[in-house]
Design an enzyme around this catalytic site. Sequence first.
Site, PDB file in Angstrom:
ATOM      1  N   ARG A 227     -23.265 -29.684  18.057  1.00 22.35           N
ATOM      2  CA  ARG A 227     -22.368 -28.533  18.264  1.00 22.35           C
ATOM      3  C   ARG A 227     -21.352 -28.441  17.121  1.00 22.35           C
ATOM      4  NH1 ARG A 227     -19.346 -28.368  23.878  1.00 22.35           N
ATOM      5  NH2 ARG A 227     -18.194 -30.035  22.858  1.00 22.35           N
TER       6      ARG A 227
ATOM      7  N   GLU B  22     -16.097 -17.789  31.362  1.00 28.94           N
ATOM      8  CA  GLU B  22     -15.784 -19.201  31.580  1.00 28.94           C
ATOM      9  C   GLU B  22     -14.292 -19.375  31.823  1.00 28.94           C
ATOM     10  OE1 GLU B  22     -17.268 -20.668  27.584  1.00 28.94           O
ATOM     11  OE2 GLU B  22     -15.265 -21.512  27.526  1.00 28.94           O
TER      12      GLU B  22
ATOM     13  N   LYS C 115     -16.728 -24.183  18.824  1.00 28.85           N
ATOM     14  CA  LYS C 115     -15.518 -24.837  19.337  1.00 28.85           C
ATOM     15  C   LYS C 115     -14.411 -24.634  18.295  1.00 28.85           C
ATOM     16  CE  LYS C 115     -14.716 -28.524  22.600  1.00 28.85           C
ATOM     17  NZ  LYS C 115     -14.226 -27.622  23.631  1.00 28.85           N
TER      18      LYS C 115
HETATM   19  C1  COI Z   1     -13.237 -30.826  26.468  1.00 30.08           C
HETATM   20  O1  COI Z   1     -13.597 -30.657  27.610  1.00 30.08           O
HETATM   21  O2  COI Z   1     -13.399 -31.872  25.856  1.00 30.08           O
HETATM   22  C2  COI Z   1     -12.597 -29.775  25.717  1.00 30.08           C
HETATM   23  O3  COI Z   1     -12.753 -29.738  24.542  1.00 30.08           O
HETATM   24  C3  COI Z   1     -11.688 -28.883  26.387  1.00 30.08           C
HETATM   25  C4  COI Z   1     -10.351 -29.048  25.787  1.00 30.08           C
HETATM   26  C5  COI Z   1      -9.822 -27.720  25.467  1.00 30.08           C
HETATM   27  C6  COI Z   1      -9.459 -29.889  26.620  1.00 30.08           C
END
Ligand code: COI
Length: 342
Positions: free
Chosen positions: A85, A223, A187
């Site tokens: 990812r 989401e 991300k």
């Molecule tokens: C995760 O679940 O690791 C994420 O990256 C979410 C984050 C925004 C706390």
Amino acid sequence: MGIDPKTIDWDSLGFNALETKSMFKATCKTGERWSEGKLVPYGTIALSPASGVLNYGQGVFEGTKAFHTAKDRIVLFRPEMNAQRMAMSTKRLCIPIMNEDFFIDALEQTIQDNIDYIPPYGKGSLYIRPIVWGTGPVLGVKPADEYTFIIFVSPVGPYFKGDIKPLHLKVTHNFHRAAPKGIGNAKAIGNYSASLYPSFLAKKTGFDEVLYLNAGNEKLIEEVGSANLFILKDNVLKTPRLAGSILPGVTRDSVLTLAKEKMDIEVQETDVLLDEVCSADEVFCTGTAVVVTPVGKITSENGKHIINDGKMGKITHELRSLLVGIQREECEDTLNWLHPVD
Ligand code: COI
């Protein structure tokens, strides 16, 4: 140089950044390969005010965890999924792509050097945050010519206060999380800054988080800013399909696989209507940080909907237990998801 791990109260960990011993740091110029990096003391870093990340948000991150298991081993959970990812996200933001071996080796080095910060078996996990930014200076809108990759870690407990207390989600009709052909599936740090204000408004009025609707069709759900969403109705498990604006979560994929292969539940990656969510038998969200967290109430402009009497559902509980059981080596890892760190 980090807090003394002996002073950490493992029973009261939340989801906060505690300073540990070290972090991994590497740099790479446009056109070169990510090849070197080293552990440096955890601490602040110097950035040009003209850096790409500070001016145009050129940055992406990952999130994974290391667990101290029942077999007294340290394991990572499916780190190759994070590597893949990361490659996809960096490509989308014009950041040099790092290969899987480099990424996983950097994770291992960081964990080994911060091993004393991994909570004991059953007390939480070590959250691992790989993050890469455009750190070269830019003025016009263009990719930076130099990049910095950092991995920092922090011992964590539950993401939400109360751990598995079912959440109350607010459906927002005023904000979208991501455009259909934008960067929702990467991300990218900007996706999370876009969620801050809607989340602030929701929390101020007593909700736990925001449930976003699809920007192209507001009948569909998207989401929960920091997590994917699932619904169970008549023993069919559904989650929004990966159509461009949904983050391809590692936990999302793991839950789909466990439901299908271990629990014989029909799963569908499909369009999910808000109406279906409000009348579902069970609703839960998934993510590395949130694990599998039940949803007990959903408030939209049509009013408040109580899911499963506001309690955690049976299948939600089973999926969570199975996933956590594998991560802690309480259940057999038949899917080969664990990556031991020696
Ligand atoms: C995760 O679940 O690791 C994420 O990256 C979410 C984050 C925004 C706390």
